[in-house]
Design a protein around this motif. Structure first.
Motif, short mmCIF file in Angstrom:
data_model
loop_
_atom_site.label_atom_id
_atom_site.label_comp_id
_atom_site.label_asym_id
_atom_site.label_seq_id
_atom_site.Cartn_x
_atom_site.Cartn_y
_atom_site.Cartn_z
N ASP A 1 -18.49 19.35 130.28
CA ASP A 1 -17.71 18.35 129.55
C ASP A 1 -17.98 16.96 130.12
N TRP A 2 -18.00 15.98 129.24
CA TRP A 2 -18.33 14.62 129.67
C TRP A 2 -17.12 13.86 130.23
N TRP A 3 -16.00 14.57 130.36
CA TRP A 3 -14.84 13.93 130.99
C TRP A 3 -14.52 14.61 132.32
N GLY A 4 -14.29 15.93 132.29
CA GLY A 4 -13.87 16.61 133.50
C GLY A 4 -14.97 17.30 134.27
N SER A 5 -16.23 17.19 133.78
CA SER A 5 -17.37 17.84 134.44
C SER A 5 -17.15 19.34 134.62
N ILE A 6 -16.43 19.96 133.69
CA ILE A 6 -16.19 21.39 133.70
C ILE A 6 -17.11 22.02 132.66
N GLY A 7 -17.69 23.17 132.99
CA GLY A 7 -18.56 23.85 132.04
C GLY A 7 -17.88 24.07 130.71
N ILE A 8 -18.62 23.85 129.62
CA ILE A 8 -18.02 23.99 128.28
C ILE A 8 -17.56 25.43 128.08
N SER A 9 -16.39 25.58 127.47
CA SER A 9 -15.80 26.90 127.29
C SER A 9 -14.89 26.90 126.08
N ALA A 10 -14.97 27.98 125.30
CA ALA A 10 -14.09 28.13 124.15
C ALA A 10 -12.67 28.45 124.57
N ALA A 11 -12.47 28.76 125.85
CA ALA A 11 -11.13 29.12 126.33
C ALA A 11 -10.31 27.91 126.74
N ALA A 12 -10.94 26.73 126.83
CA ALA A 12 -10.22 25.54 127.28
C ALA A 12 -9.09 25.19 126.31
N GLU A 13 -8.00 24.63 126.85
CA GLU A 13 -6.84 24.31 126.03
C GLU A 13 -6.40 22.87 126.27
N GLY A 14 -5.44 22.41 125.45
CA GLY A 14 -4.89 21.07 125.60
C GLY A 14 -5.95 20.01 125.41
N SER A 15 -5.91 18.98 126.24
CA SER A 15 -6.86 17.87 126.11
C SER A 15 -8.28 18.30 126.46
N GLN A 16 -8.41 19.46 127.14
CA GLN A 16 -9.73 19.97 127.50
C GLN A 16 -10.30 20.91 126.43
N ALA A 17 -9.54 21.15 125.36
CA ALA A 17 -10.01 22.05 124.31
C ALA A 17 -11.34 21.56 123.75
N LEU A 18 -12.20 22.52 123.47
CA LEU A 18 -13.56 22.20 123.04
C LEU A 18 -13.57 21.63 121.62
#
Length: 661
Positions: free
Chosen positions: A409-426
């Motif tokens: 992700d270009w904000w949190g530098s976390i690997g992209i994932s369909a499981a992310a939720e909230g503001s980190q949702a894909l």
């Protein structure tokens, strides 16, 4: 066998379902009405329009039942209950209105006499009153008249009173009822199927479930428990409907069709038991394979769930021996190839009738690939990706290859994932912003702007932070490594909208190479390596444009491009919506496209519409989704340049409507 005829007032129906004196047999589908439909029912009763009859079954048996979608705890019946066969949506909706259910907050406009679901706007408008406030037992009509007149001094008190009295009379409306007495469960199921196959038909999956419920009591609970098991593990699309299709496929050896329920009646208990064991065992092998070996962690990533059905049978009936890596890879290779080739975009029942038997042979993957017409590795070229959008199966592959490349992700530098939720949702992000491209002198088309080569997977927070900024501005904050992981070219010249088409070409090459490498990784060793692309839709593009006509019918323009040229044609948007509505009842129709009447078919729960070089096909929800999207992006009719009517003479390709832009 007697059929009793009687009448019951609305208020009594509501009381009886609350007291569990009206119950739902297991063969009933779930409650599906939207608030708009509830509002229309209340309006029909208000205006005295016909509202249909109700069909019940009375029996001394104790059939399996399902809970009604009502609020409050149901009471124990004091008398032998009636089982509702036809009218569940209406009776449940009325109970919801009468008990102030939050999803049936219907309001009434005292001035216009219109009904709708409550909204923020109606809550502030003094002309609207909640229907429940008029119908509830403690309602004081005179007080309501006074309050409404005070809020709406322009409406005479007598007129307000007359309209409220008309509304308050709804509980006394009488429904005509027919009650079947002493019919056996299997015969009642056949009646249920016939009743619900007329007018607005049930889907074949609903009819199959109804038949299974009669043939195998308790099956609904099995399906619901299995669906919950997979929903808890990220595969919520393995729902009751999908499991019904899987069970039917395992028992009958093919997909669902109009004759499925008759064949299910003839199935033995052993066949049903074996079929269910196959489905459960197959899913417990297949889903982890998709999640762990392919990276498809959630079912919402999958373009099609139907493609899983042959694999469920293959793995569910496989001998209890170790699954070697080569076989596992071969299964995933077929899954990917069948997905990008849109294996089940047309004639679903026929193709499942080929693939499920193939899955039961001694060499199942080879047979499945033969059915698909794949004799070697699958190569994806840049042309295969041209014009593809979020509805294309290649969009799914673009996620897989980005994830495999280590995209973050270009904000949190976390690997992209369909499981992310909230503001980190894909979400998917337009690399070159839409606003810039739409106003650019190059006049980029809608298809070019929404091309999957212009889309990257990042979080909602990163998407909002970037907003409408140009890649020239925000790429330097990311660095080449972040871009490369998302398979984005780092050439600085491609960061300007002036060179957008060159950017698309460069990124398509990167994506196509990565996708081919992914397929090669799973290719069975007995298949020759990938050669040039053989995708039948390579270079094929379909774009819709909706033109709003305030003085007449809205117009839908279809622009179809193939390697042999471009075809343009128009049709009435309202007529196409009518065709979709008729298809809901399983009725074929006709549609005038480019000045010519064209037959439209409903087959295997798919609507097929011939449009120029394509037979455009999709489920009804897919068609509605596309039409709603186009209506929301409509342009004024003055912007339409009417093309000359042009008849398409060549062969037509199957084109999934969800892939249209």
């Amino acid at each position: 066998m007697p059929v009793a005829k009687t009448e019951l007032e609305v208020s009594e129906l509501v009381h009886r379902i609350q007291r569990s004196e009206i119950r739902l047999p297991e063969i009933q589908r779930g409650y599906v009405w939207k608030p708009t439909q509830v509002a229309k029912l209340v309006e029909s009763l208000y205006r005295g329009y016909p509202s249909g009859s109700l069909l019940f079954w009375q029996t001394d048996e104790a059939p399996q039942t399902r809970e009604a979608a009502i609020s409050g705890s149901a009471e124990k019946p004091a008398v032998v209950p009636l089982y509702l066969l036809d009218g569940q949506q209406r009776v449940t909706s009325l109970h919801r209105v009468f008990t102030d259910h939050p999803q049936a907050a219907i309001v009434f406009n005292i001035e216009t006499e219109k009904f709708q679901n409550q909204s923020a706007a109606t809550a502030k408008d003094p002309r609207w009153i909640k229907v429940y406030d008029v119908l509830k037992p403690e309602a004081d009509q005179w007080q309501l008249v006074g309050e409404l007149h005070e809020r709406n001094p322009g409406i005479a008190p007598n007129e307000i009173s007359k309209r409220l009295q008309k509304l308050a009379a709804i509980p006394g409306h009488k429904f005509h009822m027919e009650v079947l007495r002493d019919f056996p469960y299997d015969e009642v199921t056949q009646i249920f199927v016939r009743v619900n196959s007329g007018g607005r038909s049930l889907k074949t999956s609903d009819l199959a479930l109804a038949t299974l419920s009669a043939r195998w009591p308790g099956v609904l609970q099995k399906l619901e428990e299995e669906a919950k098991h997979w929903a808890d593990r990220g595969y919520g699309d393995i729902d009751v409907t999908f499991l019904t299709r899987a069970l039917t496929g395992a028992v009958l050896g093919r997909g669902l069709s109009a004759w499925s329920h008759a064949r299910l009646v003839a199935a033995t208990d052993d066949e049903l038991d074996r079929g269910w064991a196959t489905v459960r065992r197959g899913l417990r092998h297949l889903v982890p394979l998709l999640q762990n070996n392919l990276g498809a962690s959630h079912s919402k990533l999958l373009p099609s769930m139907v493609v899983l059905l042959p694999l469920i049978v293959l793995l569910g009936e496989r001998e209890a021996e170790q699954l070697d890596g080569g076989t596992a890879d071969a299964i995933l290779f077929w899954f990917l190839a069948a997905t990008i080739r849109n294996r089940y975009s047309g004639s679903t029942d026929t193709r499942l009738g080929q693939d499920i038997p193939a899955a039961r042979t001694e060499d199942p993957v080879r047979r499945l690939l033969d059915n698909l017409g794949v004799t070697g590795g699958v190569s994806i070229g840049p042309d295969d990706l041209a014009g593809r959008t979020v509805g294309s199966p290649y969009f799914f592959l673009s996620f897989l290859v980005a994830k495999e490349a280590g995209a973050k992700d270009w904000w949190g530098s976390i690997g992209i994932s369909a499981a992310a939720e909230g503001s980190q949702a894909l979400e998917y992000h337009h690399i070159h912003p839409q606003a810039t491209l739409k106003s650019h002198p190059e006049k980029y088309s809608k298809g070019e702007i929404n091309d999957l080569a212009n889309l990257a997977f990042i979080s909602g927070k990163a998407n909002r932070k970037i907003s409408h900024r140009s890649p020239r501005d925000y790429f330097p904050t990311l660095g080449d490594q972040e871009l490369t992981a998302h398979l984005i070219p780092v050439d600085e010249d491609l960061r300007d909208a002036d060179h957008y088409r060159s950017f698309l070409s460069a990124r398509r090459r990167l994506l196509a190479d990565a996708m081919t490498d992914l397929l090669e990784r799973f290719r069975p060793s007995w298949l020759s390596p990938a050669s040039e692309s053989t995708d039948p839709l390579s270079g094929a593009v379909l774009e819709f444009e909706w033109y709003d006509n305030t003085t007449g019918d809205d117009v839908l323009l279809a622009r179809a491009r193939t390697n042999s040229g471009t075809w343009l044609g128009t049709m009435s948007a309202a007529d196409l919506e009518d065709v979709v509505a008729a298809a809901e009842a399983g009725v074929d129709g006709d549609l005038v496209i480019a000045g010519e009447s064209t037959p439209v078919r409903v087959q295997d729960e798919l609507l097929e519409v011939p449009i120029g070089p394509f037979v455009v096909t999709g489920t009804l929800p897919e068609w509605r989704k596309v039409l709603e999207r186009e209506r929301g992006d409509s342009r004024p009719i003055a912007a339409l340049t009417q093309p000359e009517a042009e008849r398409w003479e060549g062969e037509q390709l199957i084109f999934p409507v969800i892939s249209a832009d």
